[in-house]
Write an enzyme that holds these catalytic residues in place. Structure first.
Site, PDB file in Angstrom:
ATOM      1  CD  GLU A  55       1.830   8.118  38.014  1.00  0.00           C
ATOM      2  OE1 GLU A  55       1.311   9.170  37.611  1.00  0.00           O
ATOM      3  OE2 GLU A  55       2.692   7.485  37.359  1.00  0.00           O
TER       4      GLU A  55
ATOM      5  CG  ASP B 261       3.075  14.971  31.291  1.00  0.00           C
ATOM      6  OD1 ASP B 261       2.624  13.882  31.683  1.00  0.00           O
ATOM      7  OD2 ASP B 261       3.736  15.738  32.037  1.00  0.00           O
ATOM      8  CB  SER B 262       2.083   9.482  29.516  1.00  0.00           C
ATOM      9  OG  SER B 262       0.748   9.640  29.078  1.00  0.00           O
TER      10      SER B 262
HETATM   11  O1  KIV Z   1       0.520  11.738  31.616  1.00  0.00           O
HETATM   12  C1  KIV Z   1      -0.243  10.824  31.965  1.00  0.00           C
HETATM   13  O2  KIV Z   1      -0.617   9.945  31.183  1.00  0.00           O
HETATM   14  C2  KIV Z   1      -0.671  10.808  33.360  1.00  0.00           C
HETATM   15  C3  KIV Z   1      -1.343   9.580  33.862  1.00  0.00           C
HETATM   16  C4  KIV Z   1      -0.335   8.532  34.109  1.00  0.00           C
HETATM   17  C5  KIV Z   1      -2.179   9.844  35.039  1.00  0.00           C
HETATM   18  O3  KIV Z   1      -0.444  11.750  34.064  1.00  0.00           O
END
Ligand code: KIV
Length: 279
Positions: free
Chosen positions: A183, A45-46
């Site tokens: 994280e 969701d990044s």
């Molecule tokens: O949304 C994402 O890219 C993530 C990673 C940072 C693990 O959750």
């Protein structure tokens, strides 16, 4: 081609083979990662920040995740594709979680889902796993709890917080998660968790002792202009390279150097001569 399975990933931990995970959000980058041999692609969701330009992951919807996960599945053949569960797609209870995780698997074609949280989401993880949906956990700095944390801060720094995090990891393992993202926690704590659980740990800002590592693709390729986290290493500077290419294109168009004959379409002699008589 057979995709990497959760059993392959657990076997990698047993063999002491490091697991490299990267994010992707579209067809062409999924192809690049898959062809390079990346075993797990996370449609994180990044994408809310690095692709859609929001200032956090909170506005990302299930429809966004399904749309992007579909593209990544189309662009990959071998990688295990993990679809991220966005904010409020599972926090509201196991029934919502089942329906939404089901969309990522059935509509988008993901092979597993990821969700944030420890003990508090263990029951939800159990329900998903019982329904045949493999779950990757995510603890430590969980970005969907940004406002609870009061910012993007290192987690698990006090002994009490470290014990809680270890218990969260154990709760996820017990609930049936097949792997856990750790994280932004101290490296020594990530090492402890990695030693104490039998499932793979995948670190981001969690030091070198995890079973694997994950990075946001835009951070490692230098594609995200707004911010570079401390844990990210830039292996390329693609935003600079893209800017250079766009400036060169602008100059060539302005000076009439693009397009040339090479990029143009010709008409054969007979058609040309007929046209000349017509106009
Ligand atoms: O949304 C994402 O890219 C993530 C990673 C940072 C693990 O959750």
């Amino acid at each position: 081609m057979k995709r990497v399975s959760i059993h392959d990933l657990k076997a990698m931990k047993k063999r002491g083979e490091k697991i490299a995970m990267l994010t992707a959000y579209d067809y062409p980058t999924a192809r690049i990662l898959d062809e390079a041999g990346v075993p797990i692609i996370l449609v994180g969701d990044s994408l809310g920040m690095v692709v859609l330009g929001y200032d956090s992951t909170l506005p990302v919807t299930m429809d966004d995740m399904v749309h992007h996960t579909k593209a990544v599945v189309r662009g990959s053949q071998r990688a295990h594709v993990v679809g991220d569960m966005p904010f409020m797609s599972y926090q509201t209870g196991p029934e919502d979680a089942l329906r939404n995780a089901g969309r990522l698997m059935q509509e988008a074609g993901a092979q597993s889902v990821k969700l944030e949280g420890g003990r508090t989401v263990a029951e939800t993880v159990r329900r998903l796993v019982e329904a045949g949906i493999p779950v990757m956990g995510h603890i430590g700095l969980t970005p969907q709890s940004l406002h609870q944390f009061g910012g993007y801060k290192v987690q698990g720094k006090t002994p009490a917080a470290a014990v809680k995090l270890l218990n969260d990891a154990r709760a996820l393992e017990e609930a049936g998660a097949y792997a856990i993202v750790l994280e932004t926690i101290p490296a020594v704590l990530a090492r402890l968790v990695t030693e104490r659980v039998s499932i793979p740990t995948i670190g981001i800002g969690a030091g070198p002792h995890c079973d694997g590592q994950v990075q946001v693709l835009h951070d490692m390729l230098g594609l995200y202009p707004d911010f570079a986290p401390k844990h990210a290493k830039q292996y390329a500077h693609l935003a600079d390279e893209a800017g250079r290419a766009v400036r060169e294109y602008l100059a060539e168009v302005a000076e009439g150097r693009f397009p040339t004959e090479k990029e143009s379409f010709m008409m054969d002699e007979a058609a040309l001569s007929e046209l000349t008589h017509l106009v």
